[in-house]
Design a protein around this motif. Structure first.
Motif, PDB file in Angstrom:
ATOM      1  N   GLU A 425       0.797  -1.225   0.000  1.00 25.04           N
ATOM      2  CA  GLU A 425       0.000   0.000   0.000  1.00 25.04           C
ATOM      3  C   GLU A 425       0.833   1.280   0.000  1.00 25.04           C
ATOM      4  O   GLU A 425       0.556   2.212  -0.736  1.00 25.04           O
ATOM      5  CB  GLU A 425      -0.929   0.008   1.216  1.00 25.04           C
ATOM      6  CG  GLU A 425      -1.848   1.202   1.302  1.00 25.04           C
ATOM      7  CD  GLU A 425      -2.882   1.244   0.194  1.00 25.04           C
ATOM      8  OE1 GLU A 425      -3.511   2.309   0.000  1.00 25.04           O
ATOM      9  OE2 GLU A 425      -3.084   0.200  -0.487  1.00 25.04           O
ATOM     10  N   ARG A 426       1.867   1.342   0.873  1.00 26.65           N
ATOM     11  CA  ARG A 426       2.602   2.593   0.983  1.00 26.65           C
ATOM     12  C   ARG A 426       3.999   2.346   1.542  1.00 26.65           C
ATOM     13  O   ARG A 426       4.180   1.515   2.431  1.00 26.65           O
ATOM     14  CB  ARG A 426       1.852   3.560   1.908  1.00 26.65           C
ATOM     15  CG  ARG A 426       2.465   4.952   1.995  1.00 26.65           C
ATOM     16  CD  ARG A 426       1.615   5.859   2.874  1.00 26.65           C
ATOM     17  NE  ARG A 426       1.687   5.473   4.283  1.00 26.65           N
ATOM     18  CZ  ARG A 426       0.922   6.003   5.242  1.00 26.65           C
ATOM     19  NH1 ARG A 426       0.011   6.919   4.922  1.00 26.65           N
ATOM     20  NH2 ARG A 426       1.047   5.614   6.495  1.00 26.65           N
ATOM     21  N   ARG A 468      -0.579  -7.314  -6.026  1.00 27.85           N
ATOM     22  CA  ARG A 468      -1.411  -6.115  -5.898  1.00 27.85           C
ATOM     23  C   ARG A 468      -0.604  -4.997  -5.241  1.00 27.85           C
ATOM     24  O   ARG A 468       0.006  -5.196  -4.194  1.00 27.85           O
ATOM     25  CB  ARG A 468      -2.642  -6.429  -5.058  1.00 27.85           C
ATOM     26  CG  ARG A 468      -3.515  -5.225  -4.740  1.00 27.85           C
ATOM     27  CD  ARG A 468      -4.461  -4.897  -5.875  1.00 27.85           C
ATOM     28  NE  ARG A 468      -5.454  -5.950  -6.038  1.00 27.85           N
ATOM     29  CZ  ARG A 468      -6.424  -5.901  -6.961  1.00 27.85           C
ATOM     30  NH1 ARG A 468      -6.499  -4.867  -7.783  1.00 27.85           N
ATOM     31  NH2 ARG A 468      -7.286  -6.894  -7.060  1.00 27.85           N
ATOM     32  N   SER A 470      -0.665  -0.475  -4.589  1.00 31.34           N
ATOM     33  CA  SER A 470      -1.478   0.739  -4.664  1.00 31.34           C
ATOM     34  C   SER A 470      -0.985   1.625  -5.792  1.00 31.34           C
ATOM     35  O   SER A 470       0.106   1.436  -6.344  1.00 31.34           O
ATOM     36  CB  SER A 470      -1.373   1.497  -3.332  1.00 31.34           C
ATOM     37  OG  SER A 470      -0.060   2.021  -3.179  1.00 31.34           O
ATOM     38  N   ARG A 471      -1.783   2.636  -6.113  1.00 30.59           N
ATOM     39  CA  ARG A 471      -1.393   3.577  -7.150  1.00 30.59           C
ATOM     40  C   ARG A 471      -0.138   4.346  -6.745  1.00 30.59           C
ATOM     41  O   ARG A 471       0.745   4.616  -7.568  1.00 30.59           O
ATOM     42  CB  ARG A 471      -2.544   4.551  -7.408  1.00 30.59           C
ATOM     43  CG  ARG A 471      -2.315   5.489  -8.586  1.00 30.59           C
ATOM     44  CD  ARG A 471      -3.570   6.297  -8.887  1.00 30.59           C
ATOM     45  NE  ARG A 471      -4.688   5.430  -9.203  1.00 30.59           N
ATOM     46  CZ  ARG A 471      -5.925   5.853  -9.448  1.00 30.59           C
ATOM     47  NH1 ARG A 471      -6.207   7.146  -9.361  1.00 30.59           N
ATOM     48  NH2 ARG A 471      -6.875   4.993  -9.746  1.00 30.59           N
ATOM     49  N   ALA A 472      -0.031   4.681  -5.450  1.00 30.27           N
ATOM     50  CA  ALA A 472       1.146   5.429  -4.979  1.00 30.27           C
ATOM     51  C   ALA A 472       2.417   4.621  -5.145  1.00 30.27           C
ATOM     52  O   ALA A 472       3.463   5.148  -5.544  1.00 30.27           O
ATOM     53  CB  ALA A 472       0.947   5.832  -3.522  1.00 30.27           C
ATOM     54  N   GLY A 474       2.784   2.188  -7.339  1.00 35.24           N
ATOM     55  CA  GLY A 474       2.984   2.055  -8.769  1.00 35.24           C
ATOM     56  C   GLY A 474       3.727   3.232  -9.356  1.00 35.24           C
ATOM     57  O   GLY A 474       4.529   3.082 -10.300  1.00 35.24           O
ATOM     58  N   LYS A 475       3.510   4.433  -8.824  1.00 33.05           N
ATOM     59  CA  LYS A 475       4.193   5.609  -9.350  1.00 33.05           C
ATOM     60  C   LYS A 475       5.687   5.602  -9.059  1.00 33.05           C
ATOM     61  O   LYS A 475       6.457   6.309  -9.721  1.00 33.05           O
ATOM     62  CB  LYS A 475       3.568   6.874  -8.751  1.00 33.05           C
ATOM     63  CG  LYS A 475       2.174   7.160  -9.255  1.00 33.05           C
ATOM     64  CD  LYS A 475       1.608   8.429  -8.615  1.00 33.05           C
ATOM     65  CE  LYS A 475       0.214   8.746  -9.162  1.00 33.05           C
ATOM     66  NZ  LYS A 475      -0.363   9.962  -8.530  1.00 33.05           N
TER      67      LYS A 475
END
Length: 477
Positions: A425-426, A468, A470-472, A474-475
């Protein structure tokens, strides 16, 4: 969180205090075997791992061979063999490390000898495979005999706990004592049945638990050291929870435990999470449950996969206590990151970072470091330099998401949580600036998010090589 890379050693063997393959099973085995250094567990370090084992006096050697042959050859109900096993166990418990190594050598020799060729019915195997099975049957019979024993004194550990310690010694000295592998394989298989998650009991540990159990919590904590009784009391306060798996035969010996904190938002810093001066959270408005430490306590249970079920069981317990609680995440270390980066050449690191990040680095810092070790030195933990932070986070994201060992995540903690169906996630900068946190991961930590209805789908994605994230995160890739 998580001692999945640093497992502590189990309690001593003696004393007055009782001490068809699926993706999930592959993760469980990897988690256990990697530790292994690890953890949630390294077995005790052995500075003389390649030295020769000690030799027993000839008279003692003959006696032990006779005892062990009697144990291996007799039926489980044989009283004389049980007495011989009890004597061998008592001698092992009283022995020092050198004598224990020698005794393991004798055990391996007898276990592989023709005296144990006969199966339970007394007939020797006629083929190579039949002989192998007969030898395995004899080894298993020996371990079952020891498991059924109780200590000679009422306070001594049970036979099952003795076997856990025995296997811990086997794992510790396997390079020094030849012939232990078949014994270890059979004992691991037995433990996988005896410690099946369906047989374990999940129990809370509170400040009101027996002092002997609280002392073990301090001793076994393998992620964030418990500095004092005040520190422990803070971790067991009303806005915290601690759960452990126990085996019915070892009711005072936790096998694995998890520490939980209730916080208003997903935690990003372990120092703030463990701050003894922080006010208590109002449990009527609790929003997040953070799993910040998992400690696997028994080195001898390496490879036995019950940790995979612990968090799911704990989530169920928390949801029963707090029906409105929906957010579950970890605050976890990245124990393999620094070691991985140190081994990379300059070209590999450059490929991971990409041209744009390298150009920004050169613009702010001049020439780029020559290799992974140089990059490690150029990225000081906790730095307020934005380029240092962003570069380190990008490298950590790549390590967690894309680095593999035999198709599984390279990092042992990532392997555990992603294997549970969690999401990366982060990533958190300056999250653990302890000496250990700096050395392992430049002070970075990661949140793995547990969404109960998405766990199975996430696990399937991981099996396809697409964990899986998160978008954060992935960046950062």
């Amino acid at each position: 969180m998580d001692s999945l890379s640093e497992q502590k050693v189990s309690a001593p063997l003696s004393g007055h205090e009782p001490a068809g393959e699926t993706l999930l099973s592959r993760f469980g085995r990897w988690w256990g075997r990697k530790g292994e250094r690890d953890a949630a567990g390294k077995a005790r370090p052995d500075a003389r791992a390649d030295a020769k084992a000690a030799v027993l006096p000839a008279r003692v050697l003959r006696r032990q061979r006779e005892q062990l042959r009697q144990c291996f050859d007799a039926r489980l109900t044989d009283g004389a063999a049980n007495t011989a096993a009890q004597s061998w166990r008592a001698e092992y418990e009283a022995a020092g490390d050198d004598a224990r190594q020698a005794m393991l050598g004798v055990l391996a020799e007898v276990a592989a000898s023709g005296s144990a060729e006969a199966g339970e019915d007394g007939k020797a195997g006629k083929s190579a495979s039949g002989l192998s099975q007969a030898l395995s049957n004899a080894r298993i019979r020996f371990f079952k005999r020891l498991a059924a024993l109780h200590g000679e004194q009422g306070g001594s550990v049970c036979g099952l706990h003795f076997l856990i310690g025995l296997r811990a010694d086997m794992l510790r000295w396997h390079k020094r004592v030849p012939g232990l592998r078949p014994l270890d394989d059979d004992l691991e298989a037995l433990f996988s049945n005896w410690f099946d998650v369906g047989l374990l009991e999940l129990q809370p540990i509170t400040w009101d638990s027996p002092a002997s159990l609280l002392e073990k919590l301090i001793r076994y904590e393998a992620v964030h050291e418990i500095a004092s009784w005040a520190d422990l009391r803070n971790r067991l306060d009303s806005d915290r929870r601690c759960y452990a798996f126990f085996h019915p035969r070892m009711p005072r010996e936790p096998l694995i435990f998890v520490e939980v904190a209730f916080v208003p938002e997903m935690a990003a810093n372990v120092h703030a999470l463990l701050d003894e001066a922080a006010p208590l959270e109002d449990l009527r408005r609790v929003k997040w449950a953070i799993f910040y430490s998992i400690s696997n306590t028994q080195a001898g249970l390496r490879g036995v996969s019950f940790g995979n079920f612990l968090l799911k069981r704990v989530i169920e317990e928390l949801q029963r206590e707090f029906p409105k609680l929906k957010q579950f995440a970890t605050l976890s270390p990245i124990p393999g990151f620094a070691e991985w980066l140190r081994k990379q050449d300059g070209e590999t690191v450059a490929r991971v970072l990409g041209d744009k990040r390298l150009a920004r680095w050169r613009g702010d810092h001049g020439s780029q470091p020559a290799d992974g070790a140089a990059w490690l030195a150029a990225l000081p933990a906790g730095s307020e330099d934005a380029q240092v932070r962003d570069t380190a986070l990008a490298l950590a994201a790549h390590y967690l998401v894309r680095e593999r060992q035999q198709a599984l995540p390279a990092d042992p903690v990532a392997r555990f949580h992603l294997g549970n169906g969690a999401c990366v996630e982060r990533l958190n900068w300056a999250a653990d600036l302890s000496r250990k946190g700096r050395a392992q991961s430049l002070g970075m930590m990661v949140n793995y998010l547990y969404v109960t209805e998405a766990l199975d789908d996430n696990l399937a994605r991981l099996g396809n090589g697409n964990p899986r994230i998160s978008r954060a995160v992935g960046k950062l890739l």
